[in-house]
Motif scaffolding. Structure first.
Motif, PDB file in Angstrom:
ATOM      1  N   SER A 108       0.871  -0.876  -0.296  1.00  0.00           N
ATOM      2  CA  SER A 108      -0.042   0.095   0.437  1.00  0.00           C
ATOM      3  C   SER A 108       1.069   1.612   0.134  1.00  0.00           C
ATOM      4  CB  SER A 108      -1.070  -0.240   1.242  1.00  0.00           C
ATOM      5  OG  SER A 108      -0.074  -0.130   2.224  1.00  0.00           O
ATOM      6  N   HIS A 109       0.979   1.980  -0.962  1.00  0.00           N
ATOM      7  CA  HIS A 109       1.542   3.672  -1.195  1.00  0.00           C
ATOM      8  C   HIS A 109       0.807   3.789  -0.965  1.00  0.00           C
ATOM      9  CE1 HIS A 109       5.517   1.827  -4.095  1.00  0.00           C
ATOM     10  NE2 HIS A 109       4.752   0.888  -3.226  1.00  0.00           N
ATOM     11  N   HIS A 110      -0.581   4.586  -1.232  1.00  0.00           N
ATOM     12  CA  HIS A 110      -0.608   6.010  -1.344  1.00  0.00           C
ATOM     13  C   HIS A 110      -2.672   6.607  -0.748  1.00  0.00           C
ATOM     14  CE1 HIS A 110       2.520   6.949  -3.957  1.00  0.00           C
ATOM     15  NE2 HIS A 110       2.547   5.611  -4.210  1.00  0.00           N
ATOM     16  N   PRO A 111      -2.853   6.924   0.402  1.00  0.00           N
ATOM     17  CA  PRO A 111      -3.689   6.749   0.878  1.00  0.00           C
ATOM     18  C   PRO A 111      -4.265   7.863   0.417  1.00  0.00           C
ATOM     19  CG  PRO A 111      -2.321   7.982   2.725  1.00  0.00           C
ATOM     20  CD  PRO A 111      -0.854   6.822   1.542  1.00  0.00           C
ATOM     21  N   ALA A 157      -1.675  -1.874  -9.685  1.00  0.00           N
ATOM     22  CA  ALA A 157      -1.708  -0.312  -8.791  1.00  0.00           C
ATOM     23  C   ALA A 157      -1.342   0.438  -7.833  1.00  0.00           C
ATOM     24  CB  ALA A 157      -3.674  -0.910  -8.355  1.00  0.00           C
ATOM     25  N   HIS A 158      -0.866   1.269  -8.876  1.00  0.00           N
ATOM     26  CA  HIS A 158      -0.113   2.735  -7.659  1.00  0.00           C
ATOM     27  C   HIS A 158      -0.952   3.926  -7.432  1.00  0.00           C
ATOM     28  CE1 HIS A 158       4.512   3.942  -7.578  1.00  0.00           C
ATOM     29  NE2 HIS A 158       3.486   3.666  -6.477  1.00  0.00           N
ATOM     30  N   GLY A 159      -0.762   4.891  -8.734  1.00  0.00           N
ATOM     31  CA  GLY A 159      -0.662   6.609  -7.916  1.00  0.00           C
ATOM     32  C   GLY A 159      -2.109   6.267  -7.718  1.00  0.00           C
ATOM     33  N   ASP A 215       2.330   5.661 -12.754  1.00  0.00           N
ATOM     34  CA  ASP A 215       3.359   6.063 -11.353  1.00  0.00           C
ATOM     35  C   ASP A 215       2.493   6.573 -10.456  1.00  0.00           C
ATOM     36  OD1 ASP A 215       5.026   6.376 -10.321  1.00  0.00           O
ATOM     37  OD2 ASP A 215       6.709   6.651 -11.050  1.00  0.00           O
ATOM     38  N   ILE A 216       2.545   8.370 -10.033  1.00  0.00           N
ATOM     39  CA  ILE A 216       1.703   9.245  -8.998  1.00  0.00           C
ATOM     40  C   ILE A 216       0.737   9.519  -9.807  1.00  0.00           C
ATOM     41  CG2 ILE A 216       2.215  10.703  -7.465  1.00  0.00           C
ATOM     42  CD1 ILE A 216       3.344   8.016  -7.409  1.00  0.00           C
ATOM     43  N   ALA A 217      -0.283   9.824  -9.465  1.00  0.00           N
ATOM     44  CA  ALA A 217      -1.296  10.072 -10.035  1.00  0.00           C
ATOM     45  C   ALA A 217      -2.093  11.752  -8.767  1.00  0.00           C
ATOM     46  CB  ALA A 217      -2.893   9.720  -9.476  1.00  0.00           C
ATOM     47  N   PRO A 294       9.862  10.891 -15.232  1.00  0.00           N
ATOM     48  CA  PRO A 294       9.417  12.076 -13.716  1.00  0.00           C
ATOM     49  C   PRO A 294       8.629  10.559 -12.478  1.00  0.00           C
ATOM     50  CG  PRO A 294       7.340  11.650 -15.695  1.00  0.00           C
ATOM     51  CD  PRO A 294       8.378  10.709 -16.607  1.00  0.00           C
ATOM     52  N   HIS A 295       8.332  11.151 -11.707  1.00  0.00           N
ATOM     53  CA  HIS A 295       7.740  10.151 -10.606  1.00  0.00           C
ATOM     54  C   HIS A 295       6.539  11.124 -10.398  1.00  0.00           C
ATOM     55  CE1 HIS A 295       7.147   6.819  -7.643  1.00  0.00           C
ATOM     56  NE2 HIS A 295       7.586   7.660  -6.399  1.00  0.00           N
ATOM     57  N   GLY A 296       7.324  11.982  -9.099  1.00  0.00           N
ATOM     58  CA  GLY A 296       5.364  12.741  -9.063  1.00  0.00           C
ATOM     59  C   GLY A 296       4.983  13.565  -9.594  1.00  0.00           C
ATOM     60  N   LEU A 337      11.743  13.763  -6.362  1.00  0.00           N
ATOM     61  CA  LEU A 337      10.750  12.658  -6.392  1.00  0.00           C
ATOM     62  C   LEU A 337       9.250  13.655  -5.954  1.00  0.00           C
ATOM     63  CD1 LEU A 337      12.087   9.183  -4.566  1.00  0.00           C
ATOM     64  CD2 LEU A 337      12.046  10.389  -7.092  1.00  0.00           C
ATOM     65  N   HIS A 338       8.981  14.180  -5.164  1.00  0.00           N
ATOM     66  CA  HIS A 338       8.012  14.396  -4.756  1.00  0.00           C
ATOM     67  C   HIS A 338       7.777  16.048  -4.179  1.00  0.00           C
ATOM     68  CE1 HIS A 338       6.052  10.526  -5.248  1.00  0.00           C
ATOM     69  NE2 HIS A 338       6.971   9.759  -4.446  1.00  0.00           N
ATOM     70  N   THR A 339       6.704  16.451  -4.776  1.00  0.00           N
ATOM     71  CA  THR A 339       6.054  18.085  -3.650  1.00  0.00           C
ATOM     72  C   THR A 339       5.181  18.437  -3.193  1.00  0.00           C
ATOM     73  OG1 THR A 339       7.838  18.811  -5.802  1.00  0.00           O
ATOM     74  CG2 THR A 339       6.538  20.245  -5.028  1.00  0.00           C
ATOM     75  N   ILE A 383      15.245  10.714   1.403  1.00  0.00           N
ATOM     76  CA  ILE A 383      13.660  11.003   1.387  1.00  0.00           C
ATOM     77  C   ILE A 383      12.559  10.426   0.043  1.00  0.00           C
ATOM     78  CG2 ILE A 383      14.368  12.994   0.403  1.00  0.00           C
ATOM     79  CD1 ILE A 383      11.715  13.669   2.011  1.00  0.00           C
ATOM     80  N   GLY A 384      11.716   9.523   0.277  1.00  0.00           N
ATOM     81  CA  GLY A 384      10.813   9.653  -0.916  1.00  0.00           C
ATOM     82  C   GLY A 384       9.923  10.406  -0.809  1.00  0.00           C
ATOM     83  N   HIS A 385       8.918  10.616  -0.586  1.00  0.00           N
ATOM     84  CA  HIS A 385       7.945  11.058  -0.238  1.00  0.00           C
ATOM     85  C   HIS A 385       8.107  12.052   0.991  1.00  0.00           C
ATOM     86  CE1 HIS A 385       4.278   9.658  -3.151  1.00  0.00           C
ATOM     87  NE2 HIS A 385       5.000   8.807  -2.927  1.00  0.00           N
ATOM     88  N   LEU A 386       7.799  13.154   1.218  1.00  0.00           N
ATOM     89  CA  LEU A 386       7.083  14.235   1.382  1.00  0.00           C
ATOM     90  C   LEU A 386       5.502  14.605   2.159  1.00  0.00           C
ATOM     91  CD1 LEU A 386       8.936  17.241   0.183  1.00  0.00           C
ATOM     92  CD2 LEU A 386       7.841  16.065  -0.723  1.00  0.00           C
ATOM     93  N   ASN A 405      11.666   9.021   4.890  1.00  0.00           N
ATOM     94  CA  ASN A 405      12.442   8.589   4.454  1.00  0.00           C
ATOM     95  C   ASN A 405      12.849   6.668   4.054  1.00  0.00           C
ATOM     96  OD1 ASN A 405      13.693  11.217   4.334  1.00  0.00           O
ATOM     97  ND2 ASN A 405      13.348  11.210   6.522  1.00  0.00           N
ATOM     98  N   LYS A 406      13.575   6.452   3.189  1.00  0.00           N
ATOM     99  CA  LYS A 406      13.838   4.711   2.706  1.00  0.00           C
ATOM    100  C   LYS A 406      14.588   4.438   4.079  1.00  0.00           C
ATOM    101  CE  LYS A 406      10.722   5.806  -0.294  1.00  0.00           C
ATOM    102  NZ  LYS A 406       9.367   4.723   0.140  1.00  0.00           N
ATOM    103  N   LEU A 407      15.655   5.195   4.187  1.00  0.00           N
ATOM    104  CA  LEU A 407      16.797   4.122   5.123  1.00  0.00           C
ATOM    105  C   LEU A 407      17.462   5.376   6.075  1.00  0.00           C
ATOM    106  CD1 LEU A 407      19.268   3.674   1.847  1.00  0.00           C
ATOM    107  CD2 LEU A 407      17.516   2.339   2.468  1.00  0.00           C
ATOM    108  N   PRO A 445       6.228   3.078   4.662  1.00  0.00           N
ATOM    109  CA  PRO A 445       5.576   3.787   4.371  1.00  0.00           C
ATOM    110  C   PRO A 445       6.149   4.609   3.348  1.00  0.00           C
ATOM    111  CG  PRO A 445       5.886   4.774   6.812  1.00  0.00           C
ATOM    112  CD  PRO A 445       7.101   3.335   5.937  1.00  0.00           C
ATOM    113  N   HIS A 446       5.071   4.777   2.374  1.00  0.00           N
ATOM    114  CA  HIS A 446       5.362   5.731   1.289  1.00  0.00           C
ATOM    115  C   HIS A 446       5.184   6.785   1.486  1.00  0.00           C
ATOM    116  CE1 HIS A 446       6.977   2.430  -1.319  1.00  0.00           C
ATOM    117  NE2 HIS A 446       6.410   1.972  -0.579  1.00  0.00           N
ATOM    118  N   ASP A 447       3.939   7.071   1.905  1.00  0.00           N
ATOM    119  CA  ASP A 447       3.366   8.760   1.642  1.00  0.00           C
ATOM    120  C   ASP A 447       2.199   8.786   2.431  1.00  0.00           C
ATOM    121  OD1 ASP A 447       2.645  10.922   0.519  1.00  0.00           O
ATOM    122  OD2 ASP A 447       1.378   9.498  -1.192  1.00  0.00           O
TER     123      ASP A 447
END
Ligand code: RUQ
Ligand code: CUA
Ligand code: CA
Length: 610
Positions: A108-111, A157-159, A215-217, A294-296, A337-339, A383-386, A405-407, A445-447
């Protein structure tokens, strides 16, 4: 396996940042005290915000308090969880739903919370399962997953995003391309789909076919467009092929135009869902060329711009959300990655390779002013999402930002080769960002999204009434409904099961139909049955039905797994499974005398001690 330069850069950058602590030993006492003051929530006090963090490969949603970072709850969604009696037994309907829709785990990535009039209404939280092409809905009045669906014709099923302002549809991106003809002929070109679901029925209403891995929506604030990043316009099947082009795309789907096309019968129906092909229905899809993979993609709170993050390019692309034209492409740093956004016209972009959050001014960047970068802060690490509080809505709060953060590397006590993920809370209320605190989470957690506690307070149930399927107090029964079928209608109330004994035979199928007839909050009772792989947990008012095989002859004590009262340990009962040919009635078992003469060592049995 070939090592990609991207991975190598990541390793080098992390190594050089290894010793940087923003608020570590070097920080002054008063700086630490000020930071602590901002996140301290004293015992008995409540956090200001709920944070909903996707659980990644834990298949769940973590609910935390902000600013404390305290974990309040985990909502299991795509994975069984004994702690909540969720989908444990093979015959649990929820587990069967999971099995039928793809399996007992999820990613699960995106609430995405539901909205009314452009603001969160606290009704639903939607969450994707990347792995099995699913989407789930969580009811926020109960904090429970209430529906899980598989999306036809879509893999990965991603974004996801709701269509503003009234959650009229839910958008889900398909990431893993499939042969366009559904493997009828081979080879066929690979494409993917953007799926549009009805948020109430959770049915997939229609899909739009698109080239490239989606990817992201996000969606425009006026309900007109959905935006998806597409990073594989090459339609490559391996890494080298996927990074050939200098530009991939942001895919804008004109939602009203697509709906009109579906209504006009332009879709090709597959597995019950009309799929629109943009080559046959021009105007429903606009491909906006943005730099390499592109990602986010994030729409600004005022709805004016769409920001796509470059990932392999050190830029973000600013797109006019109405004309769909690119207006600027400022450099922000390595691995954007994300804004997310504050309430003062600033954007915050995560930089995976630089391990930083960069704050930049949107208007200045659009105008090409040289001083559009406002501030940078190091995060730990990669960092991935913020997400800023309210940053995904029309009304950001501008106070806190969470870096996911991923690590975590050196940030926590070592626990073997696999370290926890690291979430960092940053104060964004001033011109310069300030690191406040960090807390670890299980993977991964991704998002995140946030909601004010005040919003949910009146919505979260406090008093519970048994539903229509409930067993009423006083109406409990054990009914033999067939030669090998027994139904137990049971209620739970502190601190007893009614009935507290059930007499069945080897070879029986036993259906437990159980209601927790408590009416006050947090009076949860469990129903665990040893050696039957059965543990369900019932919140007040809830009824669950589950059928199990009686199993081997024996006495099995069902007991309560949730500590509920001083007599919690006594809250239990017996399922007596007699051999097929037994002639003993349970009344005989009741009448049986306890063995006499067994004494506790050291305690006289006669009471003769002086
Ligand atoms: S994706 S960072 Cu679904 Cu950005 Cu994880
Ligand atoms: Cu009921 Cu413990
Ligand atoms: Ca590409």
């Amino acid at each position: 396996m070939k090592r990609h330069p991207f991975a190598l850069i990541a390793v080098t950058v992390v190594a050089t940042l290894g010793a940087v602590h923003t608020l570590g030993c070097g920080a002054s006492r008063s700086a630490r005290a000020l930071a602590a003051e901002k996140v301290y929530v004293a015992p008995g006090e409540l956090d200001k915000y709920y944070g909903f963090l996707s659980g990644g490969q834990s298949g769940s949603v973590f609910v935390i308090g902000i600013p404390s970072g305290r974990l309040i709850r985990e909502i299991p969604v795509f994975e069984p969880r004994a702690a909540y009696g969720y989908a444990v037994n093979e015959n649990d309907p929820r587990r069967q739903e999971l099995v039928e829709t793809g399996g007992l785990w999820g990613d699960s990535h995106h609430p995405a919370p539901s909205e009314t009039h452009g603001v969160y209404d606290g009704k639903y939280l939607f969450i994707n399962d990347l792995a099995n092409g699913r989407v789930a809905r969580i009811r926020l009045d109960y904090f429970e997953a209430d529906k899980i669906v598989k999306i036809p014709n879509l893999q990965g099923a991603h974004g996801i995003a709701v269509v503003s302002p009234d959650t009229h549809l839910l958008v889900v991106n398909g990431e893993f391309e499939q042969p366009t003809d559904g493997m009828v002929t081979n080879p066929a070109p690979y494409t993917s789909v953007v799926a549009f679901l009805d948020p109430e029925s959770m049915e997939t209403k229609f899909e739009v076919r698109v080239a490239g891995n989606l990817d992201i929506a996000d969606t425009s604030k006026d309900g007109r467009y959905s935006f998806s990043t597409s990073y594989n316009l090459e339609q490559g099947k391996d890494l080298d092929q996927m990074i050939q082009f200098d530009r991939d795309a942001v895919v804008a789907v004109d939602i009203p135009a697509a709906e009109a096309a579906v209504a006009a019968g332009k879709g090709h129906v597959r597995n019950g869902v009309p799929i629109l092909d943009p080559t046959e229905t021009p105007g429903i899809v606009t491909m906006i060329p943005v730099p390499k993979n592109p990602h986010g993609v994030n729409v600004t709170p005022d709805g004016r711009y769409v920001i796509a993050a470059g990932k392999l390019s050190p830029t973000v692309t600013i797109i006019d959300a109405h004309t769909l034209k690119i207006v600027a492409e400022p450099e922000v740093g390595l691995g954007p990655l994300h804004t997310t956004f504050d309430d003062r016209g600033n954007a915050f972009t995560s930089l995976f390779l630089d391990s930083q959050v960069v704050k930049w001014n949107i208007d200045k960047a659009v105008k090409g002013a040289p001083d559009y970068i406002v501030d940078r802060i190091n995060v730990h690490y990669n960092i991935g999402h913020l997400q800023a509080v309210g940053g995904e809505t029309m009304h950001p709060y501008g106070d806190f930002l969470l870096a996911l953060n991923k690590l975590s590397k050196d940030q926590y006590l070592p626990v073997g080769p696999d370290m926890p993920e690291n979430q960092e809370l940053i104060d964004i209320s001033g011109q310069k960002m300030k690191m406040l605190a960090s807390f670890p989470t299980p993977p991964e957690p991704h998002d995140a999204v946030f909601m004010t506690a005040a919003l949910l307070k009146p919505l979260v149930h406090q008093v519970f009434a048994p539903g229509a399927d409930a067993v009423a107090e006083g109406k409990e029964s054990v009914v033999r409904s067939g030669p090998h079928e027994v139904t137990v209608n049971m209620t739970l109330l502190r601190s007893a099961y009614t009935p507290d004994h059930v007499d069945v035979r080897e070879g029986d199928r036993v259906t437990f139909h159980i209601t927790n007839v408590e009416t006050i909050r947090d009076m949860i009772h469990g129903f665990a049955l040893p050696d039957h792989n059965l543990n369900i947990s019932l919140a007040p008012g809830f009824t669950k039905t589950i059928t199990v095989d009686a199993g081997k002859p024996g006495v099995y004590w069902y007991y309560c797994t949730n500590f509920c009262s001083a007599l919690h340990l006594e809250m239990r009962g017996r399922m007596v499974v007699q051999p097929q040919d037994s002639t003993v009635a349970i009344a005989d078992w009741h009448a049986s005398q306890n063995t006499k003469g067994l004494v506790v060592p050291g305690v006289p049995s006669t009471g003769a001690a002086k």
